[in-house]
Design a protein around this motif. Structure first.
Motif, PDB file in Angstrom:
ATOM      1  N   ASP A   4       0.831  -1.206   0.000  1.00 27.50           N
ATOM      2  CA  ASP A   4       0.000   0.000   0.000  1.00 27.50           C
ATOM      3  C   ASP A   4       0.869   1.261   0.000  1.00 27.50           C
ATOM      4  O   ASP A   4       2.031   1.228   0.429  1.00 27.50           O
ATOM      5  N   ASP A   5       0.237   2.353  -0.403  1.00 28.19           N
ATOM      6  CA  ASP A   5       0.769   3.726  -0.358  1.00 28.19           C
ATOM      7  C   ASP A   5       1.582   4.090  -1.616  1.00 28.19           C
ATOM      8  O   ASP A   5       1.083   3.858  -2.708  1.00 28.19           O
ATOM      9  N   PRO A  47      -7.561   2.414   2.625  1.00 27.76           N
ATOM     10  CA  PRO A  47      -6.589   2.981   3.568  1.00 27.76           C
ATOM     11  C   PRO A  47      -6.951   2.610   5.010  1.00 27.76           C
ATOM     12  O   PRO A  47      -8.134   2.712   5.389  1.00 27.76           O
ATOM     13  N   HIS A  51       4.057  -2.377   3.215  1.00 24.53           N
ATOM     14  CA  HIS A  51       4.172  -1.003   2.716  1.00 24.53           C
ATOM     15  C   HIS A  51       5.507  -0.787   1.999  1.00 24.53           C
ATOM     16  O   HIS A  51       5.620  -1.041   0.818  1.00 24.53           O
ATOM     17  N   HIS A  80      -6.112   9.221   0.139  1.00 31.34           N
ATOM     18  CA  HIS A  80      -5.866   8.297   1.255  1.00 31.34           C
ATOM     19  C   HIS A  80      -6.791   8.614   2.433  1.00 31.34           C
ATOM     20  O   HIS A  80      -6.401   8.613   3.595  1.00 31.34           O
ATOM     21  N   HIS A 127      -5.586   2.966  -4.176  1.00 32.89           N
ATOM     22  CA  HIS A 127      -5.556   3.036  -2.696  1.00 32.89           C
ATOM     23  C   HIS A 127      -6.016   4.427  -2.240  1.00 32.89           C
ATOM     24  O   HIS A 127      -5.719   4.855  -1.130  1.00 32.89           O
TER      25      HIS A 127
END
Ligand SMILES: [Zn+2]
Length: 257
Positions: free
Chosen positions: A42-43, A138, A216, A98, A94
């Motif tokens: 993610d991110d 998120p 991450h 966020h 994503h």
């Protein structure tokens, strides 16, 4: 004599090939897909994702990179995402900002959420030729109302699950549902340990299941929260290979539904 020998050779050849033809051809059984893992990130640690792929491509791994704040990425990061996609990895959504979906929807309503958080993300990612089929929440914040709105936009949506429960009671396996829950592999997560990860992988192998994982930023040395040890990723890839399991992307799950 020579003719007899020739007949004999021809007869042997015939039997050889007819035996060859009768060998059973293994067919994929959709009821019991090959056990495997979905590795998601993610991110927006695009540089680190790109670098770790250089190491893990030797395992023919496949990952799903769930990108937030696409509008803040540099040109070279966009190129790296396009290259990852071309190699067969999935680039998923994503969130444009966020947002914490549940809080935002409670305050502003579902239509505003879709218009501010989802549509601009899809438009820009589409503009960059990133084919977004899946979405990761998120912080894993979700509820059934938001799920049903997002399932009109995405084939697969991913939330999160926690605690080092017995794998039989964990929700981190694909259960033929378009909503899946991942379990964290960042080193700082309380549920994370290599022995527990082995338990989860063993269960997937034994029960023909697909384990959903999320991390991450992949790093060689952990210095902060939200970091995945590259050694953990190498461990997972080795396990998948040694146990003849498969790598799946989030979007692959839709075809198994
Ligand atoms: Zn995030």
């Amino acid at each position: 004599m020579n003719e007899k020998l020739l007949s004999f050779i021809l007869l042997c050849t015939f039997f050889l090939f007819s035996c060859e033809d009768k060998k059973p051809i293994p067919k994929p059984n959709p009821k019991h897909p090959t056990s495997g893992v979905v590795i998601t990130f993610d991110d927006k640690s695009v540089d680190e994702w790109y670098d770790v792929d250089i190491i893990l491509k030797h395992y023919s791994w496949k990952a799903t990179f769930c990108v937030s704040k696409i509008n803040t990425l540099t040109h070279s990061e966009i190129i790296q995402l396009q290259k990852l996609q071309k190699e067969g990895h999935e680039i998923a959504g994503h969130g444009y900002h966020h947002f914490k979906a549940t809080e935002y929807v409670a305050e502003n309503g579902i239509d505003n959420y879709i218009n501010k958080e989802i549509n601009p993300m899809l438009d820009l990612m589409n503009f960059y030729s990133l084919k977004v089929i899946s979405f990761a929440y998120p912080y894993g914040f979700r509820n059934p109302k938001i799920d049903s709105a997002l399932l009109k936009k995405f084939k697969i949506i991913r939330g999160t699950t926690y605690a080092a429960l017995d794998p039989a009671f964990q929700y981190c396996y694909f259960e033929k549902n378009r909503l899946v829950l991942g379990i964290g592999i960042d080193t700082d997560y309380p549920n994370f340990s290599i022995p527990y990860l082995i338990k989860l992988l063993e269960f997937a192998k034994r029960k023909h299941k697909i384990l959903i994982l999320y991390g991450h930023k992949p790093v060689e040395k952990i210095t902060a929260k939200y970091q995945t040890d590259i050694a953990t990723l190498i461990f997972i890839c080795n396990y998948v290979h040694q146990h003849k399991m498969a790598f799946y992307r989030l979007s692959d799950l839709d075809k198994l539904n």
